[in-house]
Design a protein around this motif. Structure first.
Motif, short mmCIF file in Angstrom:
data_model
loop_
_atom_site.label_atom_id
_atom_site.label_comp_id
_atom_site.label_asym_id
_atom_site.label_seq_id
_atom_site.Cartn_x
_atom_site.Cartn_y
_atom_site.Cartn_z
N VAL A 7 0.85 -1.20 0.00
CA VAL A 7 0.00 0.00 0.00
C VAL A 7 0.88 1.25 0.00
O VAL A 7 0.68 2.19 -0.78
N GLY A 8 1.90 1.26 0.88
CA GLY A 8 2.82 2.41 0.92
C GLY A 8 3.54 2.60 -0.40
O GLY A 8 3.64 3.72 -0.92
N ALA A 9 4.01 1.48 -0.97
CA ALA A 9 4.76 1.57 -2.22
C ALA A 9 3.86 2.07 -3.35
O ALA A 9 4.27 2.91 -4.18
N THR A 31 2.58 3.52 7.33
CA THR A 31 3.21 4.84 7.35
C THR A 31 4.72 4.70 7.08
O THR A 31 5.30 5.45 6.28
N ASN A 32 5.32 3.72 7.73
CA ASN A 32 6.76 3.53 7.50
C ASN A 32 7.06 3.07 6.07
O ASN A 32 8.11 3.39 5.52
N ALA A 33 6.10 2.35 5.47
CA ALA A 33 6.31 1.93 4.08
C ALA A 33 6.36 3.16 3.17
O ALA A 33 7.16 3.22 2.23
N LEU A 34 5.53 4.13 3.47
CA LEU A 34 5.56 5.37 2.69
C LEU A 34 6.87 6.12 2.91
O LEU A 34 7.50 6.62 1.97
N VAL A 35 7.29 6.17 4.18
CA VAL A 35 8.54 6.86 4.51
C VAL A 35 9.72 6.16 3.82
O VAL A 35 10.62 6.81 3.27
N ALA A 36 9.68 4.83 3.81
CA ALA A 36 10.76 4.07 3.16
C ALA A 36 10.83 4.39 1.68
O ALA A 36 11.89 4.29 1.06
N ARG A 37 9.69 4.77 1.09
CA ARG A 37 9.67 5.15 -0.33
C ARG A 37 9.92 6.64 -0.54
O ARG A 37 9.65 7.17 -1.60
N GLY A 38 10.37 7.33 0.50
CA GLY A 38 10.79 8.73 0.32
C GLY A 38 9.77 9.77 0.73
O GLY A 38 10.02 10.97 0.60
N ALA A 39 8.61 9.32 1.22
CA ALA A 39 7.60 10.32 1.63
C ALA A 39 8.04 10.99 2.93
O ALA A 39 8.72 10.40 3.76
N ARG A 40 7.61 12.23 3.09
CA ARG A 40 7.87 12.97 4.32
C ARG A 40 6.69 12.74 5.25
O ARG A 40 5.54 12.94 4.84
N PHE A 41 6.96 12.31 6.48
CA PHE A 41 5.87 12.11 7.43
C PHE A 41 5.85 13.27 8.42
O PHE A 41 6.86 13.61 9.02
N ILE A 42 4.68 13.88 8.58
CA ILE A 42 4.51 14.98 9.53
C ILE A 42 3.64 14.47 10.66
O ILE A 42 2.44 14.21 10.46
N ALA A 43 4.23 14.31 11.83
CA ALA A 43 3.45 13.86 12.99
C ALA A 43 2.66 15.02 13.55
O ALA A 43 3.22 16.07 13.87
#
Ligand code: TPP
Ligand code: MG
Length: 576
Positions: A7-9, A31-43
């Motif tokens: 899903v993240g990928a 969420t970490n899958a998205l981050v692993a693909r370069g997305a910026r996570f804003i908590a």
């Protein structure tokens, strides 16, 4: 590969590069899958904040905002922000973790689809490991192409299942994807010639036409086309609040129509013999419950969605078409009309009596607009008394101090007319107005999302003390991200809108009044610079802050006068 990773990928492949959320066990992996693909996570510090950040971000970035929440309370906490986004037609995708279908006794069990539907969002679901990539792709595309706020339920058992590595249809071929994306724009073309003809005839015979452009015009980047058409028929230009700034710099700009309108703008809109709404709902706010439409005025609405036409008030006729394409077609048709043609067509800029005409655009009116149409040019009696500052005086002083390249995000409350109308903005991207749900407490977070989308601008979050204290935890987010923001609080120590609503009828007001709060000190506690303002001179440190590195957000606790409700609130109560 696990579904959560797929899903993240997939989302990263679709273009999701910024994600807002609060992470719990259910959305940790995705969420970490998205981050692993370069997305910026804003908590965010509260899920409502996360939803509002994504909403503000999407409005300015023009792409779907992504929100990631834990199952159960993570989603219910976000519901107010999701509702605002859904009512505003913000393209947004909420990744909502959910319990497994079989977990009927789980504490976290709620009916995600029902919640989404109840607030006008679109429910979607990961149905199985096999369909997960198709499911998430469909959800993202719905948000993007239909401008919907989509809540995608991510059941924990499906997330934890194995699936094949995702391959997006068309991903290998830029050409295929480009044509698919382009299809969205092509779908909203110009209306049929008959509709353009009727619109053109109305424009050609109008003596005092006014255009009111809304969110749809803003999204369609229709400024240049609307200005060309308006010039051809002598129309004045106004916007709904959601499109404020669209015509900034035009000498014929009336700014916002509706309760916020200045006296001259209201007078001119009321005097129009033709009002054309362009991608604009023409709702009670934009037309002051209809009172801005003169009794004999013709009203036309142009929108790319059939459901929008006549939805809020009767119109003489509606034109179904892309706003920019329709304006172009009408301008071309007007340009073709020449005097003396057998069909009776008149060249734009000429009245029926053969007199050269400029529609509404006389030289005299041009002079009046230049000196009278802005609220800050309207004379007023300053209520400031040394211990409290008149909100108009405060806002005009800040308008003079702040750089022109600014972005103003406004919360809800009695105060909101002041920042909306006394702080100028450079264009429509200089204004973020989250009022579709009329909720207080959304402005700080939508300002954060806006600031992230437009780091080139100074963002001002304009809040009431009530809305500020409701969402105060997101100050930590502002500080943590080092956003160069001003958080401007109109502090009347009350739910002022309610005070001014019920006070005149003599009702007891203790339930909507509060003791003083030192919000500047609260700001300093979070790590902001904090300033208390009671008179104009107290704003002097703002100059120093602007000239410095701006690496510490600035909280301005302005103790404002509150003897009377603001002009727009009094007007709104009269309307009801
Ligand atoms: C979430 C939510 N709760 C309650 C209300 C009702 N309400 C509308 S305006 C308002 C007062 C807002 O106070 P403040 O932020 O201080 O702004 P002011 O009106 O004082 O300028 C309230 C409580 C609302 N709109 N939204
Ligand atoms: Mg207040």
């Amino acid at each position: 590969m696990l579904v959560s990773e797929a899903v993240g990928a997939t989302l990263a492949d679709l273009g999701a590069d910024t994600v807002f959320g609060v992470v719990g066990s259910g959305n940790f992996h995705v969420t970490n899958a998205l981050v692993a693909r370069g997305a910026r996570f804003i908590a965010a510090r509260h899920e409502c904040g996360a939803a509002c950040m994504a909403d503000g971000w999407a409005r300015l970035a023009g792409r779907p905002g992504i929100v990631s929440v834990h199952q159960g309370p993570g989603l219910t906490n976000a519901v107010t922000g999701i509702t605002e986004a859904a009512k505003s037609r913000t393209p947004m995708l909420v990744l909502a973790a959910d319990v497994a279908a079989a977990a009927v006794r789980s504490n976290f069990r709620i009916d995600v689809a029902s919640i989404a539907m109840a607030v006008g969002a679109t429910p979607e679901r990961l149905h199985s490991a096999e369909t997960a990539v198709a499911d998430v792709t469909r959800a993202y595309r719905t948000a993007e192409r239909e401008r919907r706020t989509v809540v995608l339920a991510l059941p924990l058992d499906v997330q934890a299942a194995e699936c094949a590595r995702p391959v997006l249809p068309g991903r290998e071929s830029g050409q295929i994807m480009a044509s698919v994306v382009g299809a969205t724009a092509i779908a909203g073309g110009a209306p049929p010639a008959e509709a353009v003809g009727a619109l053109t005839a109305a424009l050609a015979s109008a003596r005092r036409p006014v255009f009111i452009a809304g969110r749809g015009a803003r999204i369609a980047s229709a400024r240049a086309d609307l200005e060309r058409l308006a010039a051809a028929c002598g129309a004045l230009l106004a916007t709904s609040a959601a499109a404020k700034g669209l015509f900034r710099g035009s000498p014929w700009d009336l700014d916002v129509s509706g309760g916020f309108a200045s006296p001259l703008a209201a007078e001119l809109i009321r005097g129009a013999d033709l009002v054309v709404g362009w991608g604009c709902a023409l709702n009670m706010w934009t037309l002051r419950h209809g009172k801005l439409i003169g009794p004999d005025a013709t009203v036309i609405q142009v929108d790319h969605e059939a459901a929008a036409l006549g939805a809020h008030r009767p119109v003489d006729f509606g034109v179904l078409g892309d706003v920019a394409a329709t304006a172009r077609a009408a301008a071309d048709a007007l340009a073709e009309q020449v005097p003396g043609r057998p069909d009776g067509g008149r060249r734009a800029g000429q009245q029926g009596d053969g007199q050269p005409a400029t529609g509404y655009r006389s030289a005299e009116l041009g002079r009046r607009l230049a000196s009278e149409v802005r609220w800050r040019d309207v004379p007023y009696v300053d209520d400031s008394d040394g211990s409290r500052i008149d909100p108009r005086t405060l806002t005009i002083a800040l308008d003079d101090l702040l750089p022109a390249e600014r972005l103003v995000a406004v919360d809800s409350g009695n105060f909101m007319g002041y920042p909306s109308m006394y702080l100028s903005v450079p264009d429509a991207d200089g204004f973020c107005f989250t009022q579709a749900y009329q909720s207080i407490g959304l402005g700080l977070a939508s300002a954060i999302g806006s600031a992230i989308a437009r780091p080139d601008r100074l963002t001002v979050a304009a809040l009431g003390d009530g809305g500020a204290l409701m969402s105060i935890s997101e100050l930590e987010t502002v500080v943590r991200l080092g956003l160069p923001m001003i958080i401007l609080i109109y502090d009347d120590e009350a739910y002022g809108a309610e005070v001014h609503h019920f006070g005149p009828d003599g009702h007891p007001l203790d339930v909507v009044r509060f003791p003083p709060t030192d919000i500047a000190a609260i700001g300093r506690g979070f790590g902001c610079a904090g300033l208390t303002v009671r008179q104009p001179g107290d704003l002097d440190p703002v100059r120093g802050w602007l000239g410095g590195p701006r690496d510490q957000p600035l909280v301005i606790d302005a103790k404002v006068t509150s003897e009377r409700g603001s002009w727009w609130l009094e007007e709104a109560f009269r309307g009801h």
